[in-house]
Design a protein around this motif. Structure first.
Motif, PDB file in Angstrom:
ATOM      1  N   THR A  85     -24.438 -22.395  42.588  1.00  0.00           N
ATOM      2  CA  THR A  85     -25.530 -21.422  42.738  1.00  0.00           C
ATOM      3  C   THR A  85     -25.350 -20.255  41.772  1.00  0.00           C
ATOM      4  N   ALA A  86     -24.141 -19.695  41.765  1.00  0.00           N
ATOM      5  CA  ALA A  86     -23.847 -18.574  40.867  1.00  0.00           C
ATOM      6  C   ALA A  86     -23.451 -19.052  39.475  1.00  0.00           C
ATOM      7  N   ARG A  87     -23.291 -20.365  39.291  1.00  0.00           N
ATOM      8  CA  ARG A  87     -22.857 -20.972  38.037  1.00  0.00           C
ATOM      9  C   ARG A  87     -21.522 -20.396  37.571  1.00  0.00           C
ATOM     10  N   LEU A  88     -20.523 -20.606  38.424  1.00  0.00           N
ATOM     11  CA  LEU A  88     -19.172 -20.126  38.144  1.00  0.00           C
ATOM     12  C   LEU A  88     -18.166 -21.256  38.364  1.00  0.00           C
ATOM     13  N   VAL A  89     -17.243 -21.402  37.435  1.00  0.00           N
ATOM     14  CA  VAL A  89     -16.130 -22.325  37.587  1.00  0.00           C
ATOM     15  C   VAL A  89     -14.944 -21.519  38.098  1.00  0.00           C
ATOM     16  N   LYS A  90     -14.405 -21.923  39.257  1.00  0.00           N
ATOM     17  CA  LYS A  90     -13.328 -21.177  39.884  1.00  0.00           C
ATOM     18  C   LYS A  90     -11.980 -21.794  39.520  1.00  0.00           C
ATOM     19  N   LEU A  91     -11.043 -20.932  39.096  1.00  0.00           N
ATOM     20  CA  LEU A  91      -9.746 -21.386  38.624  1.00  0.00           C
ATOM     21  C   LEU A  91      -8.653 -21.087  39.634  1.00  0.00           C
ATOM     22  N   ASN A  92      -7.559 -21.810  39.515  1.00  0.00           N
ATOM     23  CA  ASN A  92      -6.427 -21.638  40.415  1.00  0.00           C
ATOM     24  C   ASN A  92      -5.840 -20.235  40.327  1.00  0.00           C
ATOM     25  N   SER A  93      -5.959 -19.611  39.180  1.00  0.00           N
ATOM     26  CA  SER A  93      -5.438 -18.253  38.980  1.00  0.00           C
ATOM     27  C   SER A  93      -6.274 -17.197  39.681  1.00  0.00           C
ATOM     28  N   GLY A  94      -7.442 -17.580  40.204  1.00  0.00           N
ATOM     29  CA  GLY A  94      -8.339 -16.633  40.845  1.00  0.00           C
ATOM     30  C   GLY A  94      -9.473 -16.183  39.950  1.00  0.00           C
ATOM     31  N   GLN A  95      -9.406 -16.489  38.689  1.00  0.00           N
ATOM     32  CA  GLN A  95     -10.470 -16.107  37.767  1.00  0.00           C
ATOM     33  C   GLN A  95     -11.684 -17.015  37.922  1.00  0.00           C
ATOM     34  N   GLU A  96     -12.813 -16.536  37.444  1.00  0.00           N
ATOM     35  CA  GLU A  96     -14.052 -17.294  37.484  1.00  0.00           C
ATOM     36  C   GLU A  96     -14.674 -17.294  36.093  1.00  0.00           C
TER      37      GLU A  96
END
Length: 421
Positions: free
Chosen positions: A84-95
């Motif tokens: 929906t927000a078009r974000l890829v979520k990473l293990n480090s917490g970044q998007e």
């Protein structure tokens, strides 16, 4: 004006080919992978069996794109996607935000519901897998040299490869040659020629994807190398002490898994439909049904051919899909007509059996034996990245062919077989 943001997840054949195809589009490309290297996976078994060094079949991803300022490389692991927000979520917490997303995250080993077998029977998908297997194979001979009991020595000199696809066949043949030819003069207390290499296949024949005559030839060539081929019976148990095939227990300390794969959890991240192997079901343009801006390719995708069968999970297929998706994206950005639906062109199936024989199935043209082995080698050298890698691999193979010596027989860690298991 804000640039179109393309995120490619996975630095394998499909992901790298996609990024290559997007050169010059004026977009902002982010390539995410949990490892810092692109791996030429078809030759991974040669690292595991001491034929090649890791540096000869892998290249730092950053080096591949050092002259591409449009490409940003991120070393991290994707854990989810917010569509929906078009974000890829990473293990480090970044998007990482995206406008177009390409998932090329590959596959992992599948143990058919027996995940406890993984530590006992490692598979072969990464460089870490290859070096682990190489260490176990070499340690088996070292421990056999020191074993006091005949039963222990025999179990250490027994190797079981489960699954008789190309990887299993290639592993079995190379381990047999290692024991019969390379190591024989170097040990004093054991006779490495007494090594027992078993190739176990639940199906009716080896190399099931090849024609029956090539399958028969491959089995015969393996048996000439001393490999014991068992078909038609599945493995029912694996322990630290051995494997059970059907109802027969075989003492064995080294077991290698080459029987099945499971797609990455990409379908779960994006809420897409998947098949039984976890592969995301995609449409004719390789995008998912509910979002045309999300593409899935390679081993992660279920792509149906005209004959109803899925596109095979092999390197040429992933590269073709990567090139196709790049063309689709370029057409959209230029507001041009999209390419025709993806069509897979099968370039042939290849498998090698030791250093003197191979089988090649080009459909109407089928080859086997020494000529096929030379063609197999030239094809793999051609598809390697960079002149240095091609020369290094060609020299390693020539040296092995002429001298019979493997060049990468280093045990780099001290774990015992029991500690590893």
């Amino acid at each position: 004006m804000t640039k179109h943001r393309i995120v490619v997840v996975g630095g394998g054949f499909g992901g790298v080919q996609t990024v290559h195809g997007l050169k010059g589009t004026g977009t902002e490309i982010t390539l995410i992978d949990r490892r810092n290297h692109h791996l030429f996976q078809p030759l991974l078994y040669q690292v595991a069996t001491t034929l090649l060094a890791t540096s000869e079949i892998a290249w730092p991803i950053r080096r591949l794109y050092r002259d591409r300022p449009d490409v940003t490389t991120i070393l991290d692991e994707v854990v989810d996607v917010d569509t929906t927000a078009r974000l890829v979520k990473l293990n480090s917490g970044q998007e990482v935000p995206y406008d177009t997303l390409v998932l090329a995250t590959g596959a992992r080993h599948a143990y058919f519901g027996r995940d406890e077998w993984e530590k006992l029977a490692p598979g072969l998908k990464t460089l870490e897998d290859a070096t682990t297997l190489r260490r176990r194979i070499l340690l088996a001979f070292e421990h056999a040299e020191m074993a006091e009991k005949t039963a222990d020595r025999d179990a250490l000199l027994t190797f079981a490869i489960i699954g008789a696809g190309p990887t299993g066949v290639e592993m079995a043949g190379t381990i047999a040659e290692l024991a019969q030819e390379v190591l024989a003069p170097e040990f004093r207390r054991i006779d490495t020629k007494r090594t027992k290499v078993m190739l176990i296949e639940a199906g009716p024949r080896v190399l099931a994807a090849f024609s029956e005559d090539l399958s028969t030839y491959a089995q015969s060539a393996l048996e000439k190398l001393g490999v014991e081929v068992r078909v038609g019976q599945p493995v029912t148990a694996i322990t630290e002490d051995g494997v059970t095939v059907g109802e027969t227990f075989i003492p064995c300390r080294t077991v290698i898994w080459a029987a099945g794969v499971q797609a990455s959890p990409a379908a779960q991240w994006i809420g897409a439909e998947a098949d039984r192997a976890g592969r995301t079901i995609v449409g004719p343009d390789l995008a998912i049904q509910n979002d045309p801006n999300i593409f899935v390719i390679g081993d992660t995708a279920f792509v149906k051919q005209e004959n109803g069968k899925p596109v095979p999970g092999i390197a040429p297929a992933a590269k073709q899909q990567g090139s196709y998706v790049a063309r689709v994206i370029k057409a959209r950005l230029a507001h041009k007509t999209a390419p025709a639906p993806f069509k897979y062109f099968h370039q042939g199936s290849l498998a090698t059996i030791g250093k003197r024989a191979a089988v090649i199935d080009f459909g109407k043209i089928k080859l086997k034996g020494g000529l096929a082995w030379w063609i197999w080698g030239l094809a793999h050298i051609y598809f390697l990245i960079g002149t240095r890698s091609r020369l290094a691999v060609a020299w390693s193979w020539l040296w092995i062919y002429l001298s019979g010596q493997h060049s990468a027989r280093l045990i780099t860690q001290k774990e015992t077989l029991k500690d590893e298991a």
